[in-house]
Write a protein that holds these residues in place. Structure first.
Motif, short mmCIF file in Angstrom:
data_model
loop_
_atom_site.label_atom_id
_atom_site.label_comp_id
_atom_site.label_asym_id
_atom_site.label_seq_id
_atom_site.Cartn_x
_atom_site.Cartn_y
_atom_site.Cartn_z
N ALA A 60 17.48 15.23 5.06
CA ALA A 60 18.86 15.00 5.49
C ALA A 60 19.33 13.71 4.84
O ALA A 60 18.58 12.74 4.78
CB ALA A 60 18.94 14.88 7.01
N LEU A 61 20.54 13.72 4.34
CA LEU A 61 21.12 12.51 3.75
C LEU A 61 22.21 12.01 4.66
O LEU A 61 23.10 12.77 5.06
CB LEU A 61 21.62 12.80 2.34
CG LEU A 61 20.38 12.95 1.43
CD1 LEU A 61 20.07 14.38 1.18
CD2 LEU A 61 20.50 12.14 0.22
N THR B 173 29.21 5.84 7.94
CA THR B 173 29.44 6.45 9.25
C THR B 173 28.16 6.71 10.05
O THR B 173 28.23 7.00 11.23
CB THR B 173 30.16 7.80 9.10
OG1 THR B 173 29.29 8.71 8.40
CG2 THR B 173 31.48 7.65 8.37
N ALA B 174 27.02 6.63 9.40
CA ALA B 174 25.72 6.95 10.01
C ALA B 174 25.65 8.40 10.46
O ALA B 174 24.85 8.76 11.31
CB ALA B 174 25.39 6.01 11.16
N ARG B 175 26.46 9.26 9.88
CA ARG B 175 26.43 10.69 10.17
C ARG B 175 25.70 11.42 9.05
O ARG B 175 25.66 10.97 7.92
CB ARG B 175 27.85 11.24 10.30
CG ARG B 175 28.54 10.74 11.53
CD ARG B 175 29.81 11.50 11.77
NE ARG B 175 30.35 11.13 13.05
CZ ARG B 175 31.63 11.04 13.30
NH1 ARG B 175 32.51 11.30 12.36
NH2 ARG B 175 32.04 10.69 14.50
N VAL B 176 25.16 12.58 9.40
CA VAL B 176 24.49 13.40 8.39
C VAL B 176 25.55 13.93 7.43
O VAL B 176 26.44 14.69 7.83
CB VAL B 176 23.70 14.55 9.05
CG1 VAL B 176 23.14 15.48 7.99
CG2 VAL B 176 22.58 14.00 9.92
N ALA C 100 22.54 22.22 -0.66
CA ALA C 100 23.05 21.12 0.18
C ALA C 100 24.06 21.70 1.15
O ALA C 100 25.12 22.19 0.75
CB ALA C 100 23.69 20.05 -0.69
N VAL C 101 23.72 21.66 2.44
CA VAL C 101 24.61 22.19 3.47
C VAL C 101 25.25 21.00 4.18
O VAL C 101 24.56 20.17 4.75
CB VAL C 101 23.84 23.06 4.49
CG1 VAL C 101 24.77 23.58 5.57
CG2 VAL C 101 23.11 24.20 3.78
N TRP D 263 20.04 15.53 -6.82
CA TRP D 263 20.89 15.98 -5.73
C TRP D 263 22.22 15.25 -5.76
O TRP D 263 22.32 14.12 -6.24
CB TRP D 263 20.19 15.75 -4.40
CG TRP D 263 18.95 16.58 -4.22
CD1 TRP D 263 18.48 17.57 -5.03
CD2 TRP D 263 18.01 16.47 -3.17
NE1 TRP D 263 17.32 18.09 -4.54
CE2 TRP D 263 17.00 17.44 -3.40
CE3 TRP D 263 17.91 15.66 -2.05
CZ2 TRP D 263 15.92 17.61 -2.54
CZ3 TRP D 263 16.83 15.84 -1.19
CH2 TRP D 263 15.85 16.81 -1.44
N PRO D 264 23.27 15.88 -5.21
CA PRO D 264 24.61 15.29 -5.28
C PRO D 264 24.80 14.10 -4.34
O PRO D 264 24.05 13.94 -3.37
CB PRO D 264 25.52 16.44 -4.87
CG PRO D 264 24.67 17.29 -3.98
CD PRO D 264 23.27 17.18 -4.53
N ALA D 265 25.81 13.29 -4.62
CA ALA D 265 26.15 12.16 -3.76
C ALA D 265 26.76 12.65 -2.45
O ALA D 265 26.60 12.02 -1.41
CB ALA D 265 27.12 11.22 -4.45
N THR D 266 27.44 13.79 -2.48
CA THR D 266 28.00 14.40 -1.28
C THR D 266 27.96 15.91 -1.43
O THR D 266 27.86 16.43 -2.55
CB THR D 266 29.47 13.99 -1.05
OG1 THR D 266 30.25 14.44 -2.16
CG2 THR D 266 29.62 12.51 -0.86
#
Length: 185
Positions: free
Chosen positions: A111-112, A117-120, A139-140, A172-175
């Protein structure tokens, strides 16, 4: 070989720590063989390995075990409460991921989390393949997953998941873009 399998299996701090205990016993035995047979190189090498292995025992049966135990106790206390809400972040890797129909979809690999925001931000989900061979990584976005203490459920259709771009190993992507973002494009 047993110690190597115990440490390589990544089955938690206790198993890894006991693997280092087995490694330590072996390196002590070889140090004794080196001392009794006059083999200075064998003695020096295994004397050093004993030191390294003792550090492994301290790390995995001491510190890391305490960290894992603390996280597990918080998660277990949460599960006993009226509204379970906690699981360890390190526990995400390996969690099963189900489709919105309840059928198994794959497992979470990582999980990234957004620094701001400290959100997944997104969860990398592995599907297909066996033992990492021929697996497909996607990446979901975190917003497209329902998190529970023992797993995750995709909020979208399986076809949507299968339409996500495959991730390239090690790149892997940044977002990850959400469904809404892709529909606007």
């Amino acid at each position: 070989m047993l110690a190597a399998m115990m440490t390589a299996a990544n089955l938690g701090a206790r198993v890894t720590g006991w693997g280092f205990v087995v490694f330590t016993a072996g390196s002590i035995a070889w140090t004794i063989v080196g001392l009794t047979s006059g083999q200075a190189n064998l003695t020096a090498t295994n004397g050093f390995l004993t030191l390294v292995n003792l550090i492994g025992v301290w790390r995995w049966l001491g510190k890391q075990r305490a960290y894992e135990d603390g996280g597990k106790s918080a998660a277990e206390a949460s599960r006993r409460s009226a509204y379970p809400t906690l699981f360890t972040a390190t526990g995400i890797a390996g969690m099963p991921v189900a489709g919105n129909d309840g059928d198994p979809l794959g497992k979470a690999v990582e999980a990234l989390v957004s620094c701001e925001t400290a959100r997944v931000s997104y969860v990398v989900v592995s599907s297909g393949g066996v033992g990492g061979i021929d697996e497909e990584l996607r990446a979901v976005p975190g917003e497209d997953l329902a998190f529970a203490c023992d797993g995750m459920t995709l909020k979208r259709e399986r076809a949507w998941f299968e339409g996500l771009p495959l991730l390239v190993e090690g790149d892997w992507p940044a977002t990850a873009t959400s469904q809404e973002s892709r529909e606007k494009d």
